[in-house]
Scaffold this motif. Structure first.
Motif, PDB file in Angstrom:
ATOM      1  N   MET A   1      29.277  32.097  62.023  1.00  0.00           N
ATOM      2  CA  MET A   1      30.240  31.107  62.458  1.00  0.00           C
ATOM      3  C   MET A   1      30.803  30.379  61.240  1.00  0.00           C
ATOM      4  O   MET A   1      30.121  30.188  60.236  1.00  0.00           O
ATOM      5  N   LYS A   2      32.031  29.929  61.347  1.00  0.00           N
ATOM      6  CA  LYS A   2      32.721  29.236  60.257  1.00  0.00           C
ATOM      7  C   LYS A   2      33.269  27.908  60.784  1.00  0.00           C
ATOM      8  O   LYS A   2      33.971  27.885  61.794  1.00  0.00           O
ATOM      9  N   CYS A   3      32.927  26.809  60.100  1.00  0.00           N
ATOM     10  CA  CYS A   3      33.314  25.476  60.560  1.00  0.00           C
ATOM     11  C   CYS A   3      33.965  24.679  59.442  1.00  0.00           C
ATOM     12  O   CYS A   3      33.705  24.915  58.258  1.00  0.00           O
ATOM     13  N   ALA A   4      34.800  23.723  59.848  1.00  0.00           N
ATOM     14  CA  ALA A   4      35.401  22.767  58.913  1.00  0.00           C
ATOM     15  C   ALA A   4      34.899  21.380  59.263  1.00  0.00           C
ATOM     16  O   ALA A   4      34.880  21.000  60.430  1.00  0.00           O
ATOM     17  N   LEU A   5      34.498  20.631  58.255  1.00  0.00           N
ATOM     18  CA  LEU A   5      34.069  19.244  58.435  1.00  0.00           C
ATOM     19  C   LEU A   5      35.009  18.370  57.602  1.00  0.00           C
ATOM     20  O   LEU A   5      35.107  18.534  56.388  1.00  0.00           O
ATOM     21  N   ILE A   6      35.708  17.450  58.262  1.00  0.00           N
ATOM     22  CA  ILE A   6      36.656  16.559  57.590  1.00  0.00           C
ATOM     23  C   ILE A   6      36.066  15.152  57.588  1.00  0.00           C
ATOM     24  O   ILE A   6      35.820  14.572  58.646  1.00  0.00           O
ATOM     25  N   LEU A   7      35.828  14.606  56.399  1.00  0.00           N
ATOM     26  CA  LEU A   7      35.238  13.282  56.258  1.00  0.00           C
ATOM     27  C   LEU A   7      36.322  12.235  56.028  1.00  0.00           C
ATOM     28  O   LEU A   7      37.185  12.394  55.159  1.00  0.00           O
ATOM     29  N   LEU A   8      36.264  11.171  56.819  1.00  0.00           N
ATOM     30  CA  LEU A   8      37.153  10.024  56.646  1.00  0.00           C
ATOM     31  C   LEU A   8      36.311   8.851  56.148  1.00  0.00           C
ATOM     32  O   LEU A   8      35.601   8.214  56.937  1.00  0.00           O
ATOM     33  N   PRO A   9      36.343   8.539  54.852  1.00  0.00           N
ATOM     34  CA  PRO A   9      35.499   7.460  54.327  1.00  0.00           C
ATOM     35  C   PRO A   9      36.040   6.087  54.692  1.00  0.00           C
ATOM     36  O   PRO A   9      37.155   5.954  55.214  1.00  0.00           O
ATOM     37  N   GLY A  10      35.243   5.069  54.389  1.00  0.00           N
ATOM     38  CA  GLY A  10      35.639   3.704  54.678  1.00  0.00           C
ATOM     39  C   GLY A  10      36.310   3.034  53.497  1.00  0.00           C
ATOM     40  O   GLY A  10      36.747   3.679  52.541  1.00  0.00           O
ATOM     41  N   LEU A  11      36.368   1.700  53.581  1.00  0.00           N
ATOM     42  CA  LEU A  11      37.064   0.893  52.574  1.00  0.00           C
ATOM     43  C   LEU A  11      36.113   0.540  51.441  1.00  0.00           C
ATOM     44  O   LEU A  11      35.701  -0.600  51.288  1.00  0.00           O
ATOM     45  N   ASP A  12      35.757   1.514  50.644  1.00  0.00           N
ATOM     46  CA  ASP A  12      34.881   1.280  49.505  1.00  0.00           C
ATOM     47  C   ASP A  12      35.608   1.778  48.260  1.00  0.00           C
ATOM     48  O   ASP A  12      36.041   2.936  48.220  1.00  0.00           O
ATOM     49  N   PRO A  13      35.774   0.934  47.231  1.00  0.00           N
ATOM     50  CA  PRO A  13      36.559   1.335  46.054  1.00  0.00           C
ATOM     51  C   PRO A  13      35.814   2.325  45.163  1.00  0.00           C
ATOM     52  O   PRO A  13      35.333   1.985  44.071  1.00  0.00           O
ATOM     53  N   THR A  63      28.872  28.975  57.987  1.00  0.00           N
ATOM     54  CA  THR A  63      29.531  28.539  56.759  1.00  0.00           C
ATOM     55  C   THR A  63      30.347  27.284  57.068  1.00  0.00           C
ATOM     56  O   THR A  63      31.130  27.266  58.015  1.00  0.00           O
ATOM     57  N   VAL A  64      30.153  26.243  56.263  1.00  0.00           N
ATOM     58  CA  VAL A  64      30.815  24.957  56.505  1.00  0.00           C
ATOM     59  C   VAL A  64      31.611  24.559  55.272  1.00  0.00           C
ATOM     60  O   VAL A  64      31.059  24.506  54.165  1.00  0.00           O
ATOM     61  N   HIS A  65      32.910  24.310  55.450  1.00  0.00           N
ATOM     62  CA  HIS A  65      33.751  23.764  54.390  1.00  0.00           C
ATOM     63  C   HIS A  65      33.915  22.266  54.635  1.00  0.00           C
ATOM     64  O   HIS A  65      34.379  21.857  55.704  1.00  0.00           O
ATOM     65  N   VAL A  66      33.523  21.456  53.649  1.00  0.00           N
ATOM     66  CA  VAL A  66      33.530  19.992  53.791  1.00  0.00           C
ATOM     67  C   VAL A  66      34.701  19.422  52.998  1.00  0.00           C
ATOM     68  O   VAL A  66      34.759  19.542  51.778  1.00  0.00           O
ATOM     69  N   TYR A  67      35.647  18.777  53.704  1.00  0.00           N
ATOM     70  CA  TYR A  67      36.823  18.161  53.093  1.00  0.00           C
ATOM     71  C   TYR A  67      36.707  16.635  53.180  1.00  0.00           C
ATOM     72  O   TYR A  67      36.010  16.106  54.041  1.00  0.00           O
ATOM     73  N   GLU A  68      37.409  15.957  52.317  1.00  0.00           N
ATOM     74  CA  GLU A  68      37.525  14.504  52.420  1.00  0.00           C
ATOM     75  C   GLU A  68      38.996  14.142  52.531  1.00  0.00           C
ATOM     76  O   GLU A  68      39.800  14.494  51.670  1.00  0.00           O
ATOM     77  N   ALA A  69      39.347  13.440  53.602  1.00  0.00           N
ATOM     78  CA  ALA A  69      40.723  12.959  53.771  1.00  0.00           C
ATOM     79  C   ALA A  69      40.853  11.663  52.971  1.00  0.00           C
ATOM     80  O   ALA A  69      40.496  10.583  53.441  1.00  0.00           O
ATOM     81  N   TRP A  70      41.358  11.756  51.762  1.00  0.00           N
ATOM     82  CA  TRP A  70      41.368  10.648  50.811  1.00  0.00           C
ATOM     83  C   TRP A  70      42.574   9.737  51.030  1.00  0.00           C
ATOM     84  O   TRP A  70      43.701  10.189  51.156  1.00  0.00           O
ATOM     85  N   TRP A  71      42.314   8.449  51.064  1.00  0.00           N
ATOM     86  CA  TRP A  71      43.395   7.469  51.197  1.00  0.00           C
ATOM     87  C   TRP A  71      43.107   6.202  50.393  1.00  0.00           C
ATOM     88  O   TRP A  71      43.832   5.206  50.481  1.00  0.00           O
ATOM     89  N   GLY A  72      42.047   6.258  49.565  1.00  0.00           N
ATOM     90  CA  GLY A  72      41.648   5.091  48.799  1.00  0.00           C
ATOM     91  C   GLY A  72      42.691   4.606  47.812  1.00  0.00           C
ATOM     92  O   GLY A  72      42.718   3.426  47.457  1.00  0.00           O
TER      93      GLY A  72
END
Length: 355
Positions: A1-13, A63-72
């Motif tokens: 199996m193949k998965c995508a994980l998208i991380l949305l971080p918080g307000l940390d500089p 298999t997991v691809h881990v992304y970060e949706a960056w907006w900092g």
């Protein structure tokens, strides 16, 4: 199996991918079934991702691809301002966050109430400091004649008072600047404030997350999981609420330490967004994690609203008072074993956690 994980971080500089790397390292450390295959640009072209391999009992594993949706980078940093401008913007910030509409939020929990009281007090004291510094600068400038002299006299009276000298020393030891930056950004986001000829801040951030989500389409992913922390949960809720049309592959959402329910008392837009996101057809599973030791969050919905798609999980943990006051408990989700197991369950490699 193949998965995508998208991380949305918080307000940390912090720098881009910081929390993505923290999450990946903790998954590998806490779970023997997880190993790192590749760092860097694995997964969707033009998007940065870490690649993990999860042993789930099948021959090939997951298999997991881990992304970060960056907006900092969209969080405004303190800028040089004229004293009069600093006083005006400080007053606007104070008026927004000390609004009577936030009073019902004080009934959420005794821990959250204490946090809100302390934050309000720090914000008020910060503004007195800004006002004193601004008046002192106006007085030193002298260009306004008698008004400048008056401003200087008031600043000297406030700044020279023994109580204020002690308070100023105390504020220097507290994370007041971080609190003010968070309060300012949150106000701009909730009001979708625009600058110059650009679209509103909320629209820009939503567009970035949409871009990564669209990029995962056609990449052969069997599952797409969104993990959102702190203020990232507000962004994730906005994203889900805007996706009104059903999708071919429903999303799985995990929210950690969300302030959304409290902020909704101040924002009519956020209240409507939470209502639209709850039960949205694009969500197959929604697991919300919170802790009463985390004074910056609460559960996102009432217990009466829990159903098959949305499940709330209260984390049991002990933490010293200083960790609660300084926000250490608010960052502890990425190393919590229950959260890590919940993420793997959403990826389909473990049994789902009990609510």
């Amino acid at each position: 199996m193949k998965c995508a994980l998208i991380l949305l971080p918080g307000l940390d500089p912090v720098q881009q991918d910081h929390y993505r790397d923290v999450l990946v390292r903790n998954l590998v450390t806490a779970e023997a079934s997880v190993s790192i295959l590749e760092w860097g640009d694995a997964g969707v072209p033009d998007e940065r991702a870490a690649c993990l391999q999860v042993e789930d009992g099948s021959e090939q594993g997951t298999t997991v691809h881990v992304y970060e949706a960056w907006w900092g980078d969209l969080v405004a940093r303190p800028e040089q301002q004229t004293p009069a401008r600093a006083i005006l913007e400080g007053f606007q910030l104070l008026a927004y966050w000390l609004h009577p509409s936030l009073r019902p939020a004080f009934r959420q929990s005794r821990f959250l109430t204490l946090s809100l009281v302390l934050s309000s007090l720090l914000l008020l004291l910060w503004y007195v400091g800004i006002l004193t510094a601004g008046l002192a600068a106006i007085g030193a400038d002298g260009s306004l004649g008698a008004l400048s002299a008056k401003a200087g006299a008031v600043a000297e009276a406030i700044g020279g008072h023994a109580i204020w000298v002690a308070v100023a020393g105390l504020l220097a030891l507290m994370p007041v600047n971080a609190l003010v930056a968070i309060a300012g950004f949150t106000r701009r986001y909730l009001t979708n404030m625009a600058t110059a000829d650009e679209t509103g801040l909320r629209d820009v951030i939503r567009g970035r997350v949409h871009r990564i989500l669209r990029s995962t389409e056609g990449q052969g992913y069997d599952r797409v999981v969104i993990v959102a922390h702190s203020f990232g949960t507000v962004i994730a809720t906005d994203l889900i609420a805007e996706m009104s049309a059903p999708v071919a592959r429903p999303l799985r959402l995990i929210t950690l330490g969300s302030p959304a329910r409290v902020l909704a008392y101040r924002s009519r837009w956020l209240r409507r967004t939470l209502e639209r996101a709850y039960g949205a057809p694009v969500i197959a599973e929604w697991h919300d994690y919170y802790s009463e030791q985390d004074w910056m969050c609460t559960t996102m919905f009432d217990a009466a609203q829990h159903d098959g798609a949305f499940q709330s999980h209260r984390l049991e943990r002990d933490a010293p008072l200083v960790d609660r006051l300084t926000g250490v408990t608010h960052k502890a989700y990425f190393r919590d074993r229950a959260v890590l197991r919940g993420i793997l369950a959403a990826l389909g490699s473990q049994e789902a956690p009990s609510p």
